[in-house]
Design a protein around this motif. Structure first.
Motif, PDB file in Angstrom:
ATOM      1  N   ASP A   1     -19.082  -1.466   2.874  1.00  0.00           N
ATOM      2  CA  ASP A   1     -20.515  -1.198   2.807  1.00  0.00           C
ATOM      3  C   ASP A   1     -21.286  -2.013   3.842  1.00  0.00           C
ATOM      4  O   ASP A   1     -22.236  -1.515   4.455  1.00  0.00           O
ATOM      5  N   GLY A   2     -20.863  -3.247   4.058  1.00  0.00           N
ATOM      6  CA  GLY A   2     -21.490  -4.085   5.087  1.00  0.00           C
ATOM      7  C   GLY A   2     -21.254  -3.536   6.482  1.00  0.00           C
ATOM      8  O   GLY A   2     -22.139  -3.587   7.347  1.00  0.00           O
ATOM      9  N   VAL A   3     -20.074  -3.000   6.718  1.00  0.00           N
ATOM     10  CA  VAL A   3     -19.772  -2.378   8.018  1.00  0.00           C
ATOM     11  C   VAL A   3     -20.666  -1.156   8.213  1.00  0.00           C
ATOM     12  O   VAL A   3     -21.223  -0.945   9.288  1.00  0.00           O
ATOM     13  N   ILE A   4     -20.827  -0.360   7.173  1.00  0.00           N
ATOM     14  CA  ILE A   4     -21.632   0.859   7.273  1.00  0.00           C
ATOM     15  C   ILE A   4     -23.105   0.550   7.508  1.00  0.00           C
ATOM     16  O   ILE A   4     -23.735   1.111   8.399  1.00  0.00           O
ATOM     17  N   THR A   5     -23.652  -0.350   6.696  1.00  0.00           N
ATOM     18  CA  THR A   5     -25.098  -0.585   6.732  1.00  0.00           C
ATOM     19  C   THR A   5     -25.526  -1.752   7.623  1.00  0.00           C
ATOM     20  O   THR A   5     -26.685  -1.818   8.017  1.00  0.00           O
ATOM     21  N   GLY A   6     -24.619  -2.670   7.878  1.00  0.00           N
ATOM     22  CA  GLY A   6     -25.002  -3.876   8.607  1.00  0.00           C
ATOM     23  C   GLY A   6     -25.683  -4.886   7.710  1.00  0.00           C
ATOM     24  O   GLY A   6     -26.226  -5.881   8.171  1.00  0.00           O
TER      25      GLY A   6
ATOM     26  N   GLY B   1     -25.711  -6.808   3.500  1.00  0.00           N
ATOM     27  CA  GLY B   1     -24.895  -7.156   2.344  1.00  0.00           C
ATOM     28  C   GLY B   1     -24.354  -8.552   2.439  1.00  0.00           C
ATOM     29  O   GLY B   1     -24.565  -9.265   3.427  1.00  0.00           O
ATOM     30  N   PRO B   2     -23.618  -8.971   1.406  1.00  0.00           N
ATOM     31  CA  PRO B   2     -23.164 -10.360   1.328  1.00  0.00           C
ATOM     32  C   PRO B   2     -22.200 -10.758   2.451  1.00  0.00           C
ATOM     33  O   PRO B   2     -22.158 -11.930   2.818  1.00  0.00           O
TER      34      PRO B   2
END
Length: 190
Positions: free
Chosen positions: A32-37, A39-40
């Motif tokens: 999810d962090g890779v997708i959105t940039g 997150g934790p």
């Protein structure tokens, strides 16, 4: 391997796996962090959406080699989460670390699923360990369903992992084929 920047995420127990299921979940947080940039796993650094950097690869390695799962084979859910991360990342700046980790994790899963012995994750997934030193080099004894699953995961994906392709080709006995012909053998586009 560089240590992931954990200052902002230290309080998140969800990123500290207690079993293979929680490790798979933690990997979806990295995805999810890779997708959105956001997150934790991206806190405290500049991270563009759809990009995978050295810190992302380090997060994956940290999750996959946590003490709670180190002596267990990589699960299908963990491997699938890694494939999802690979697909999510359109830009890479990790110097190939994630692809190496993905190939080794998938080989670890496939070998264990076939009943073959696998080393602890901290050995098998280490960038210092050559995949050839422990991964199966031939199809004898390998579970056909495991190989079919790997081929299905790779089929039609834009980010094809050459290390993984070469390993699967070697295992099924087509290593003599030029790498450019390999996608036609497995019907996986490059």
């Amino acid at each position: 391997m560089s240590a992931p920047r954990v200052e902002a995420a230290e309080g998140l127990s969800v990123l500290e796996p207690t079993c293979r299921d929680t490790a798979a979940h933690a990997l979806t947080i990295v995805r999810d962090g890779v997708i959105t940039g956001e997150g934790p796993t991206t806190k405290g650094r500049v991270h563009f959406s759809r990009s995978l950097d050295a810190d992302d690869a380090a997060w994956c390695a940290r999750i996959l080699t946590a003490a709670a799962v180190d002596n267990q084979p990589v699960s299908r859910a963990e491997a699938e989460a890694l494939f999802e991360i690979a697909q999510a990342a359109t830009e890479r700046s990790d110097e190939g670390r994630f692809d190496d980790l993905l190939a080794k994790a998938v080989a670890h899963h496939a070998a264990a699923m076939s009943g073959l012995p696998v080393p602890p994750r901290n050995v098998a997934l280490s960038p210092a360990t050559d995949i050839e030193s422990w991964a199966p080099a031939y199809a004898k004894g390998l579970n056909v369903e495991a190989l079919e699953w790997v081929a299905a995961q790779m089929r039609g994906k834009r980010n094809t992992n050459r290390t993984l392709m070469a390993m699967v080709a070697t295992i099924v006995g087509v290593a003599a084929l030029p790498l450019a012909q390999l996608p036609n053998v497995f019907d996986i586009g490059m």
